[in-house]
Design a protein around this motif. Structure first.
Motif, short mmCIF file in Angstrom:
data_model
loop_
_atom_site.label_atom_id
_atom_site.label_comp_id
_atom_site.label_asym_id
_atom_site.label_seq_id
_atom_site.Cartn_x
_atom_site.Cartn_y
_atom_site.Cartn_z
N LEU A 163 -4.60 7.10 24.81
CA LEU A 163 -5.40 6.52 23.74
C LEU A 163 -6.67 7.28 23.41
O LEU A 163 -7.38 7.77 24.30
CB LEU A 163 -5.79 5.10 24.13
N ALA A 164 -6.96 7.33 22.12
CA ALA A 164 -8.29 7.71 21.65
C ALA A 164 -9.25 6.59 22.03
O ALA A 164 -8.88 5.61 22.69
CB ALA A 164 -8.26 7.91 20.14
N ASN A 165 -10.50 6.70 21.62
CA ASN A 165 -11.49 5.66 21.89
C ASN A 165 -11.25 4.51 20.92
O ASN A 165 -11.61 4.59 19.75
CB ASN A 165 -12.90 6.23 21.72
N VAL A 166 -10.63 3.44 21.43
CA VAL A 166 -10.30 2.30 20.58
C VAL A 166 -11.52 1.41 20.42
O VAL A 166 -12.16 1.03 21.40
CB VAL A 166 -9.13 1.50 21.18
N ARG A 196 -15.24 13.47 20.16
CA ARG A 196 -14.22 12.49 20.52
C ARG A 196 -13.50 12.00 19.27
O ARG A 196 -13.97 12.17 18.15
CB ARG A 196 -14.85 11.29 21.24
N ASP A 197 -12.36 11.34 19.49
CA ASP A 197 -11.66 10.69 18.39
C ASP A 197 -11.79 9.17 18.56
O ASP A 197 -11.86 8.67 19.67
CB ASP A 197 -10.19 11.12 18.31
N PHE A 198 -11.84 8.46 17.45
CA PHE A 198 -12.06 7.03 17.47
C PHE A 198 -10.98 6.33 16.65
O PHE A 198 -10.62 6.79 15.56
CB PHE A 198 -13.46 6.70 16.93
N LEU A 199 -10.48 5.21 17.17
CA LEU A 199 -9.38 4.50 16.55
C LEU A 199 -9.75 3.04 16.37
O LEU A 199 -10.25 2.39 17.30
CB LEU A 199 -8.13 4.61 17.43
N ASP A 200 -9.50 2.51 15.19
CA ASP A 200 -9.79 1.10 14.93
C ASP A 200 -8.78 0.20 15.63
O ASP A 200 -7.59 0.54 15.75
CB ASP A 200 -9.75 0.84 13.42
N MET A 201 -9.24 -0.96 16.07
CA MET A 201 -8.38 -1.90 16.79
C MET A 201 -7.14 -2.29 15.97
O MET A 201 -6.05 -2.47 16.53
CB MET A 201 -9.17 -3.16 17.17
N SER A 202 -7.29 -2.41 14.68
CA SER A 202 -6.14 -2.80 13.85
C SER A 202 -5.02 -1.76 13.95
O SER A 202 -3.82 -2.12 13.97
CB SER A 202 -6.56 -3.00 12.40
N ASP A 203 -5.38 -0.49 14.00
CA ASP A 203 -4.38 0.56 14.13
C ASP A 203 -3.74 0.54 15.53
O ASP A 203 -2.55 0.80 15.68
CB ASP A 203 -5.00 1.93 13.85
N PHE A 204 -4.54 0.23 16.53
CA PHE A 204 -4.02 0.10 17.90
C PHE A 204 -3.02 -1.04 18.00
O PHE A 204 -1.94 -0.91 18.61
CB PHE A 204 -5.17 -0.12 18.88
N LEU A 205 -3.33 -2.19 17.40
CA LEU A 205 -2.44 -3.34 17.47
C LEU A 205 -1.10 -3.05 16.79
O LEU A 205 -0.04 -3.50 17.25
CB LEU A 205 -3.10 -4.56 16.82
N THR A 206 -1.15 -2.27 15.73
CA THR A 206 0.09 -1.93 15.02
C THR A 206 1.02 -1.10 15.90
O THR A 206 2.23 -1.37 15.98
CB THR A 206 -0.23 -1.17 13.72
N ILE A 207 0.48 -0.10 16.58
CA ILE A 207 1.34 0.74 17.42
C ILE A 207 1.79 -0.03 18.66
O ILE A 207 2.91 0.18 19.16
CB ILE A 207 0.63 2.07 17.83
N GLY A 228 -11.58 14.69 15.13
CA GLY A 228 -12.68 14.68 16.09
C GLY A 228 -14.02 14.49 15.40
O GLY A 228 -14.25 15.00 14.30
N HIS A 229 -14.91 13.76 16.05
CA HIS A 229 -16.27 13.55 15.55
C HIS A 229 -17.25 13.67 16.71
O HIS A 229 -16.99 13.16 17.80
CB HIS A 229 -16.41 12.18 14.89
N LEU A 265 -6.98 13.92 20.31
CA LEU A 265 -5.55 13.87 20.54
C LEU A 265 -4.76 14.15 19.25
O LEU A 265 -5.15 13.71 18.17
CB LEU A 265 -5.15 12.50 21.07
N ASP A 266 -3.67 14.85 19.42
CA ASP A 266 -2.76 15.12 18.30
C ASP A 266 -1.70 14.00 18.26
O ASP A 266 -0.86 13.90 19.16
CB ASP A 266 -2.08 16.47 18.51
#
Length: 310
Positions: A163-166, A196-207, A228-229, A265-266
């Motif tokens: 996981l990226a940073n959720v 780092r890369d950052f991921l929204d919770m909504s995208d995490f829940l979908t996967i 990356g940011h 992450l790719d």
């Protein structure tokens, strides 16, 4: 589904519960509340909470036998003290072994594991592909990587999401809650010179939904936007959001000895295998998290990194 979630009182687990309970699934949580919060697991229909640790093989076996899960989500992890190698090993390695064996014995249909991107160590290329060699060098990374390997030794279908940073409700680790809390209090901050890369919770829940579907691919998958940011970019978004002013520019310091300069992450393999792609952009991801803090505040802030030396 009858879903057993280890570490269900943590950020990821509790969000999954709020996502899945309204869909009619039966959920059981095992959590020792070392970092998770009891209050996020109120007594509601469809949810059973067992206080205990995945390190306790007898407890794990008993709970599996009584609940008879069809699906398991392994979210429990020790990261509270970077110097406590024994606790990290007990929870992240032996705990994973206990979960893997119980899942195999009960014939669980799918086992979903959450893995840290630190399993890759200091990567040789960025963005980091899912087939990049693992080379962890911290207690957390080493123990999580070993635990992941043991999960794949069982005979149930395993999906391990690296996981990226959720970001999302109850996030209590990393720079976002740290900057928000300190800037709100008028305290000084510093930024590590890292990306780092950052991921929204909504995208995490979908996967997560897709990963539990029978017939879906198994194996290791990166979950990220692929972008990356810098931590300074995160700071700037928080600074603008809270409306704080600085007497002098925020210091940017080199990455610590136990840190990694760039972890991005790719997700291309995941996108192809699951037809999934992150939808929420960077700024909306960060500001959405800050809006949640506005409403609910910041409680604990944990880190898997050692405190910087004075």
């Amino acid at each position: 589904m009858r879903i057993l979630i280890t570490g269900g009182a943590g950020c990821l687990g509790s969000n999954l519960i709020e996502h899945w309970l309204p869909q009619g699934h039966e959920i059981l949580v095992i959590d020792n509340f070392a970092t998770g919060k009891r209050e996020v697991l109120p007594p509601v229909a469809g949810l059973t909470v067992v206080e205990g640790s995945v390190t306790d093989a007898e407890l794990v076996d008993r709970v599996f036998d009584e609940f008879k899960p069809t699906h398991v989500v392994h979210s429990a992890a020790a990261y509270k003290d970077p110097a406590d190698w024994a606790e990290d090993t007990a929870t992240n390695v032996q705990g994973s072994i206990n979960v893997a064996k119980a899942s195999s014995r009960l014939g669980v249909k799918r086992l979903l594991n959450f893995q840290t991107a630190l399993c890759y160590g200091r990567p040789k290329q960025v963005p980091i592909p899912a087939d990049h060699p693992t080379a962890p060098f911290t207690s957390y990374g080493i123990s999580k990587t070993a635990g992941e390997a043991f999960l794949f030794m069982g005979d149930v279908p395993v999906v391990s999401l690296r996981l990226a940073n959720v970001t999302g409700p109850r996030l209590a680790i990393g720079p976002i809650p740290t900057f928000y809390k300190r800037l709100k209090a008028g305290q000084k901050c510093f930024c590590s010179d890292t990306v780092r890369d950052f991921l929204d919770m909504s995208d995490f829940l979908t996967i997560a939904d897709l990963a539990l579907e029978e017939g879906r691919p198994t194996g290791v998958f990166n979950v990220s936007t692929g972008e990356g940011h810098s931590i300074k970019e995160v700071f700037d978004v928080v600074l603008e959001y809270v409306g704080a002013t600085l007497a002098e520019p925020v210091p940017v310091v080199p990455a610590g000895a136990d840190d990694v300069q760039s972890v991005v992450l790719d997700p291309s393999r995941t996108e192809e295998a699951f037809g999934w792609k992150a939808a929420v952009n960077f700024k909306d991801t960060i500001t959405g998290q800050l809006a949640w803090y506005d409403k609910y505040g910041v409680t604990d802030i944990f880190s898997h990194l050692a405190a910087p030396k004075a």
